[in-house]
Design a protein around this motif. Structure first.
Motif, short mmCIF file in Angstrom:
data_model
loop_
_atom_site.label_atom_id
_atom_site.label_comp_id
_atom_site.label_asym_id
_atom_site.label_seq_id
_atom_site.Cartn_x
_atom_site.Cartn_y
_atom_site.Cartn_z
N LEU A 223 0.83 -1.20 0.00
CA LEU A 223 0.00 0.00 0.00
C LEU A 223 0.87 1.26 0.00
CD1 LEU A 223 -2.85 1.15 0.10
CD2 LEU A 223 -2.82 0.91 2.57
N PHE A 224 1.97 1.18 0.75
CA PHE A 224 2.87 2.34 0.81
C PHE A 224 3.42 2.66 -0.59
CE2 PHE A 224 6.79 4.65 1.60
CZ PHE A 224 6.39 5.55 2.57
N GLY A 231 1.61 9.44 -6.12
CA GLY A 231 2.04 10.80 -5.76
C GLY A 231 1.38 11.31 -4.49
N LYS A 232 0.75 10.41 -3.69
CA LYS A 232 0.07 10.86 -2.47
C LYS A 232 1.07 11.15 -1.34
CE LYS A 232 -4.36 8.62 -3.19
NZ LYS A 232 -5.05 7.36 -3.01
N ILE A 233 2.18 10.43 -1.35
CA ILE A 233 3.18 10.65 -0.31
C ILE A 233 4.58 10.66 -0.92
CG2 ILE A 233 2.04 9.82 1.78
CD1 ILE A 233 3.07 7.07 1.23
N LYS A 253 14.73 -1.34 -3.47
CA LYS A 253 13.64 -2.30 -3.16
C LYS A 253 12.30 -1.60 -2.98
CE LYS A 253 16.44 -5.56 -0.54
NZ LYS A 253 16.71 -5.96 0.83
N LYS A 254 12.32 -0.27 -2.99
CA LYS A 254 11.10 0.52 -2.71
C LYS A 254 10.48 0.05 -1.39
CE LYS A 254 11.03 2.67 -6.74
NZ LYS A 254 11.88 3.83 -6.74
N GLU A 255 11.29 0.09 -0.36
CA GLU A 255 10.86 -0.44 0.94
C GLU A 255 11.15 0.56 2.05
OE1 GLU A 255 11.34 -4.85 1.66
OE2 GLU A 255 12.62 -3.99 3.23
N LEU A 256 10.17 0.74 2.92
CA LEU A 256 10.35 1.66 4.05
C LEU A 256 10.62 0.85 5.31
CD1 LEU A 256 9.82 4.89 4.44
CD2 LEU A 256 7.86 4.10 5.76
N ASN A 257 11.59 1.29 6.13
CA ASN A 257 11.85 0.60 7.39
C ASN A 257 11.81 1.58 8.56
OD1 ASN A 257 12.47 -2.20 6.66
ND2 ASN A 257 13.96 -1.18 5.35
N PHE A 274 -1.05 7.35 6.52
CA PHE A 274 -2.13 6.45 6.96
C PHE A 274 -2.99 6.09 5.76
CE2 PHE A 274 -6.12 5.34 8.95
CZ PHE A 274 -5.71 4.57 10.02
N PRO A 275 -3.44 4.86 5.52
CA PRO A 275 -3.32 3.70 6.40
C PRO A 275 -2.13 2.78 6.07
CG PRO A 275 -4.96 3.28 4.74
CD PRO A 275 -4.40 4.64 4.44
N ALA A 276 -1.22 3.25 5.15
CA ALA A 276 -0.07 2.39 4.84
C ALA A 276 0.84 2.24 6.08
CB ALA A 276 0.71 2.98 3.68
N ILE A 277 0.92 3.29 6.90
CA ILE A 277 1.64 3.18 8.18
C ILE A 277 0.60 3.35 9.29
CG2 ILE A 277 3.54 4.00 9.60
CD1 ILE A 277 4.77 5.29 7.19
N ARG A 278 0.61 2.40 10.22
CA ARG A 278 -0.37 2.41 11.32
C ARG A 278 0.35 2.21 12.64
NH1 ARG A 278 -5.56 0.54 10.63
NH2 ARG A 278 -6.27 0.51 8.50
N PRO A 279 -0.29 2.58 13.75
CA PRO A 279 0.32 2.28 15.05
C PRO A 279 0.57 0.78 15.20
CG PRO A 279 -1.56 3.74 15.31
CD PRO A 279 -1.56 3.31 13.88
#
Ligand code: SF4
Length: 387
Positions: A223-224, A231-233, A253-257, A274-279
């Motif tokens: 989703l991220f 272009g949303k984030i 890798k187009k990967e967020l850590n 949000f919602p690709a990153i959540r608590p």
């Protein structure tokens, strides 16, 4: 005369004017206009007694002494969700005994009715019998509790703030003090569902309960990536704006850590993506104490005491600490002032006794909780980093 002209000026222009609205009420505009012209408040504080109200009343009178109004703070539902039938009763009482003003969104957390002084005794009876509420939340007592709307409206809520507020306010350990002035000064409980802290608990509450989690936020990588492609984030912006420098972006890798041991729960990345990153899923309630604006030694932020699993765990801690506060603090000192005079050890002793197995805070920790006793490796790393 100059003041009245100023009021006329305030009614012009494209925006709704509070002067036009005040004209519909019994608010005394003449002393107000005079105050505007002379650059001083038109109001003087006043004392007032109302029969069978023991929790204090706020009164003020105009400088010319002709007008006295009483502010009745009444109890409000958690999250301020009013039913229509209740609002009808509020309007009925306000019409009969008030000056035509009500305050639904004040910082106090209470619903404030501005009443005519001569009708104060009758107004109290009506608040109790017609509204089914009571006057309270002023003086050296519990101020009205306040909770953010939490799970009712907000996807970020990490615990049920509405239940928490109802539970604490109606608990016999606290309920019995609601209408009495037993404390050295006021005590506030505030409940925020997440570290965004919409209830301003971290800066205004003697007891702050703020939803949080342990470790890193969760990331839905697919989703991220999609949000990035659309272009949303902007991942670089998310990396650079993290206050704890816990985020890295792998361009190949187009990967967020996110490094959970560094994350300080700023909610910055979550709000942006949000919602690709959540608590994270390991949710807790951070218990903090000692914040206030008004106090003997000036404003203070709260200090972290422990990470809790449920709101019920607060009761023994808060009861014990309130007893200490009543014993140790001089008049007009808040709990935060007591910490300055007596040291954080007063808090640690109570926490060790009543919350023996919970991760504890340090004298300097605010939203941070330092090394506890029963932590996983991940948690321990995080707290070491914080400490
Ligand atoms: Fe939502 Fe958090 Fe604000 Fe509560 S404090 S309303 S959960 S953002």
């Amino acid at each position: 005369e100059r003041g009245m002209k100023m009021l006329e000026y305030l009614e012009k222009g494209p925006w709704p004017s509070y002067v036009t609205e005040l004209k519909k009420t019994k608010y005394p505009l003449e002393p107000y206009a005079e105050g505007l012209a002379r650059k001083y408040t038109p109001w003087l504080s006043g004392s007032f007694r109302v029969r069978y109200v023991f929790s204090g009343i706020l009164a003020r009178r105009s400088r010319d002494g002709k007008f006295v109004e009483i502010h009745f703070r009444t109890y409000a539902p958690a999250g301020r969700f009013y039913s229509t039938s209740y609002l009808r009763k509020v309007v009925e009482v306000a019409k009969r005994y008030g000056i035509g003003l009500m305050e639904f969104g004040g910082n106090t957390g209470a619903l404030v009715l501005n009443m005519i002084a001569e009708k104060a005794d009758e107004a109290v009876d009506a608040i109790r019998t017609i509204m089914g509420s009571d006057v309270g939340g002023s003086g050296d007592t519990f101020r009205e509790f306040y909770a953010c709307p939490g799970p009712a409206l907000c996807e970020f809520a990490l615990y049920d703030t509405l239940h928490a507020m109802d539970y604490i306010r109606s608990h016999p350990a606290f309920y019995r003090y609601l209408n009495t002035q037993m404390f050295p000064y006021k005590i506030k409980f505030k409940f925020s569902g997440c570290p965004m802290d919409c209830a301003t608990a971290n800066s205004r509450a003697d007891f702050a309960l703020i939803g949080t989690w342990v470790g890193a936020p969760e990331i839905d990588q697919g989703l991220f990536r999609k949000m990035v492609e659309e272009g949303k984030i902007n991942p670089k912006e998310i990396v650079n704006s993290c206050p704890s420098k816990a985020i890295t972006w792998n361009e190949e890798k187009k990967e967020l850590n996110i490094d959970g041991s560094k994350c300080l729960k700023a909610m910055n990345c979550i709000r942006k993506a949000f919602p690709a990153i959540r608590p994270g899923k390991n949710r807790k309630i951070a218990l903090l104490v000692g914040a206030h604006v008004q106090g003997h030694f000036g404003p203070k932020l709260a200090r972290a005491v422990a990470l809790l699993d449920s709101v019920e765990e607060v009761v023994p801690f808060a009861t014990e600490l309130i007893n200490k506060y009543m014993d140790l603090a001089p008049r007009r000192h808040r709990i935060g002032d007591m910490i300055i005079r007596r040291g954080f050890k007063v808090i640690s002793e109570v926490a060790d006794k009543t919350l023996p197995n919970k991760p504890k805070g340090t004298p300097s920790s605010h939203l941070r909780i330092s090394i506890g006793t029963n932590l996983t490796d991940d948690e321990r790393k995080m707290y070491e980093n914080w400490a």
